[in-house]
Design a protein around this motif. Structure first.
Motif: not given
Lengths: 101, 164, 90
Positions: A79-87, A89
């Motif tokens: 879920i952090i990886a998905r958030a990072a992609l969404a922001t 990065l």
């Protein structure tokens, strides 16, 4: 028995330490998640096994903790990886000319 | 609905017994009441339980899954440890798409979690029948077929035995 | 207070855990993005959970295991909440 437990505890501490070292050394957030999650999951499991060898009568709670760590840690990192992609990065690349997704 | 209730109730009662750590009659009675109440309230939200195929062989399949899984987890850790302590950057990361044949939500979640904990791969997103995966060493190739074969195939075969 | 005899292996392991916490804290402070800090916090909570289990052993009290379980559950919810907020904001 206690010696085996100590060895598992030590191995667990080594993996936790390597996970933290990976967090510091890796170049971008995705690689940090990779090294961090795997090392810390096996490290925590190894510590749990080590404690089991010292205290076999705690097995029930240790099993609950082990299942809990095994289920939540990958979900958290995904879920952090998905958030990072969404922001916005983007993964780090060795060569400049490779295409991204 | 009955099946869902039975599975939830059994699972909750099992966790209750593990947490209290005793088989005393009064603890079990309270556990049965608590598990039944919690199951009655929550089954409406537990559609994913229908994705498990309950067969007599389920324990066998679970055992096979955990064998594969722990082998991969331990290998993954030595792999990561090697990359971390190697001087310079021993990585060649890329984000790849892979395809899965598991149709249920639980199946995809389970597969995604397994992939995250195995060597060099991290599930980033789910998109229908495709998973977006960050691969720490994409040397074999970044196209869909190669990546699917390298990352998904091993686990999918085992998971397909007991999940839709 | 009884207990706290952890032996040489235990001492080395505690030192390693301390180093791990320091390295994780370094990433938490350095960032550079919010996602990096969340990952660092996530790893630190897993290290802390393991340390709590260890504390249960050293102090010989099973109640600390329950603390570890509740701590892990709450920190997981926290990480998910921050990640969701990060995703929504972008």
């Amino acid at each position: 028995m206690t010696v085996i437990g100590d060895i598992f505890l030590l191995v667990g501490a080594v993996f936790l330490c390597l996970a933290a070292l990976g967090m510091v050394r890796m170049p971008d957030v995705f690689n940090r998640i990779q090294t961090g999650t795997k090392g810390s999951t096996l490290g925590a499991l190894s510590v749990l096994i080590g404690v089991f060898f010292h205290h076999p009568d705690w097995w029930a709670k240790l099993v609950v903790l082990a299942v809990f760590v095994l289920v939540t840690s990958p979900v958290g990192s995904s879920i952090i990886a998905r958030a990072a992609l969404a922001t916005g990065l983007r993964p780090w690349h060795q060569a400049e000319d490779e295409e991204t997704v | 609905m009955t099946r869902r209730f039975a599975m939830t109730f059994a699972g909750l009662l099992f966790v209750w017994i593990l947490l209290t750590g005793t088989l005393a009659v009064q603890e079990i009675i309270v556990g049965i009441l608590v598990a039944a109440g919690t199951a009655a309230i929550s089954i409406r939200h537990l559609q994913w339980l229908d994705d498990v195929m309950l067969t007599p062989l389920l324990p066998l399949h679970l055992g096979r899954y955990f064998f594969t899984f722990f082998k991969a987890l331990i290998f993954a850790n030595f792999d990561v440890a090697r990359r971390v302590v190697t001087p310079g950057m021993a990585i060649r990361p890329a984000v790849v798409r892979v395809h899965t044949e598991l149709h249920s939500d639980l199946g995809k979640l389970w597969l995604a979690n397994s992939i995250t904990l195995t060597p060099g791969t991290l599930t980033v997103d789910l998109d229908g029948q495709e998973l977006l995966i960050h691969w720490i060493d994409a040397t074999p190739g970044t196209d869909l077929e190669t990546a699917t074969r390298e990352i998904v195939a091993g686990f999918e075969k085992v998971l397909k035995e007991f999940l839709k | 207070m009884m207990g706290l005899e952890i032996g040489i292996l235990g001492g080395i392991a505690v030192a390693l855990l301390g180093i791990a916490v320091l390295l994780g804290a370094a990433r938490l402070v350095l960032g550079p993005t919010v996602a990096d800090r969340v990952v660092a916090a996530d790893i630190l909570t897993i290290i802390t959970t393991a340390a709590l289990v260890w504390l249960a052993l050293v102090q010989d009290s099973a109640i600390v295991l329950d603390i570890a379980l509740v701590f892990g559950a709450l920190s997981f919810v926290g990480v998910v909440a921050i990640a969701r907020a990060l995703e929504k904001r972008s």
